[in-house]
Design an enzyme around this catalytic site. Structure first.
Site, PDB file in Angstrom:
ATOM      1  N   GLY A   1       0.657  -1.159   0.038  1.00 31.14           N
ATOM      2  CA  GLY A   1       0.028   0.125  -0.117  1.00 31.14           C
ATOM      3  C   GLY A   1       0.984   1.181   0.046  1.00 31.14           C
TER       4      GLY A   1
ATOM      5  N   GLN B   1       3.274   9.729   0.691  1.00 19.73           N
ATOM      6  CA  GLN B   1       4.475   8.940   0.808  1.00 19.73           C
ATOM      7  C   GLN B   1       5.194   9.133  -0.364  1.00 19.73           C
ATOM      8  OE1 GLN B   1       2.358   5.052   2.096  1.00 19.73           O
ATOM      9  NE2 GLN B   1       4.353   5.226   3.187  1.00 19.73           N
TER      10      GLN B   1
ATOM     11  N   CYS C   1       6.323  -0.158   7.534  1.00 17.10           N
ATOM     12  CA  CYS C   1       6.042   1.043   6.594  1.00 17.10           C
ATOM     13  C   CYS C   1       7.179   1.724   5.499  1.00 17.10           C
ATOM     14  CB  CYS C   1       5.789   2.402   7.311  1.00 17.10           C
ATOM     15  SG  CYS C   1       5.004   3.816   6.529  1.00 17.10           S
ATOM     16  N   LEU C   2       6.776   1.893   4.319  1.00 12.52           N
ATOM     17  CA  LEU C   2       7.805   2.137   3.421  1.00 12.52           C
ATOM     18  C   LEU C   2       8.503   3.492   3.930  1.00 12.52           C
ATOM     19  CD1 LEU C   2       6.111   1.214   0.137  1.00 12.52           C
ATOM     20  CD2 LEU C   2       7.710   0.155   1.226  1.00 12.52           C
TER      21      LEU C   2
ATOM     22  N   HIS D   1      -3.983   1.459   7.718  1.00 14.36           N
ATOM     23  CA  HIS D   1      -2.535   2.030   7.754  1.00 14.36           C
ATOM     24  C   HIS D   1      -2.463   3.199   6.644  1.00 14.36           C
ATOM     25  CE1 HIS D   1       1.931   1.455   7.721  1.00 14.36           C
ATOM     26  NE2 HIS D   1       1.920   2.145   6.442  1.00 14.36           N
ATOM     27  N   GLU D   2      -3.103   2.900   5.580  1.00 11.05           N
ATOM     28  CA  GLU D   2      -3.216   4.070   4.596  1.00 11.05           C
ATOM     29  C   GLU D   2      -3.944   5.304   4.817  1.00 11.05           C
ATOM     30  OE1 GLU D   2      -0.718   4.029   2.599  1.00 11.05           O
ATOM     31  OE2 GLU D   2      -0.188   1.946   2.947  1.00 11.05           O
TER      32      GLU D   2
ATOM     33  N   HIS E   1      -2.083   7.332   7.150  1.00  9.67           N
ATOM     34  CA  HIS E   1      -1.118   8.377   6.458  1.00  9.67           C
ATOM     35  C   HIS E   1      -1.880   9.672   5.822  1.00  9.67           C
ATOM     36  CE1 HIS E   1       2.581   6.631   6.353  1.00  9.67           C
ATOM     37  NE2 HIS E   1       2.042   5.143   5.803  1.00  9.67           N
TER      38      HIS E   1
END
Length: 181
Positions: A48, A53, A99-100, A141-142, A145
């Site tokens: 995701g 991001q 997380c990226l 999670h997204e 963000h």
């Protein structure tokens, strides 16, 4: 239209920690952003990715992951609204999360095992995505963000410090390796 890989925004960068703006125009520029986000997510081996991001403060995220029944789900959600089960019906899934934007470390984080998102696709059509397992975690999670939150913001102070320390160590090692002759 093919996507171009964009650099991933890292923890500490202001765009990652501010609520994102509502998308108002469903146009070619938005479609290109979505293509770039998919390309960037795949390049980083993610499941995701939110627009902030890749440095864009808009309420958009893409996903490509499995649910609890191992069915694959892929799509985009624009201006999503997250709906979680009522407290009495909520079961928590206490699993590792990463997380990226905080590359490297993972930490246990309890989240509801089911989630639903209402939003729009890239053309402005209404969509609803219901998730279980990893997909439920990804949706939550997204959406975090898009509100300017990173998963480590939901951890205890001690767990957060541990993740950030590991992240900084990995980052320092990577920089030292890159600088070595």
């Amino acid at each position: 239209m093919t996507g171009q890989v964009r650099p991933i925004t890292l923890v500490g960068e202001p765009v990652l920690h501010a609520p994102c703006r509502t998308v108002e125009r469903f146009d070619d520029e938005l479609a290109q952003l979505v293509e770039d986000m998919f390309a960037s997510m795949y390049e980083a081996n993610g499941v995701g990715l939110a627009a902030n991001q890749v440095g864009v403060g808009l309420r958009v995220f893409v996903y490509d992951c499995h649910d609890a029944d191992d069915r694959e789900h892929k799509g985009v959600l624009i201006n999503p609204t997250l709906v979680l089960p009522e407290l009495g019906e909520r079961r928590l899934d206490d699993d590792d999360e990463g997380c990226l934007s905080v590359p490297g470390p993972y930490a246990k984080l309890a989240r509801p095992d089911r989630a639903t998102c209402h939003g729009f696709d890239v053309k402005g059509n209404e969509v609803t995505v219901e998730g279980t397992g990893l997909l439920a975690r990804c949706l939550q999670h997204e959406c975090d963000h898009l509100e300017g939150r990173v998963y480590i913001d939901r951890l205890s102070g001690r767990a957060r410090k541990k993740v950030l320390k590991e992240y900084e160590q990995l980052r320092a090692e990577a920089e030292a390796e890159a600088a070595a002759p």
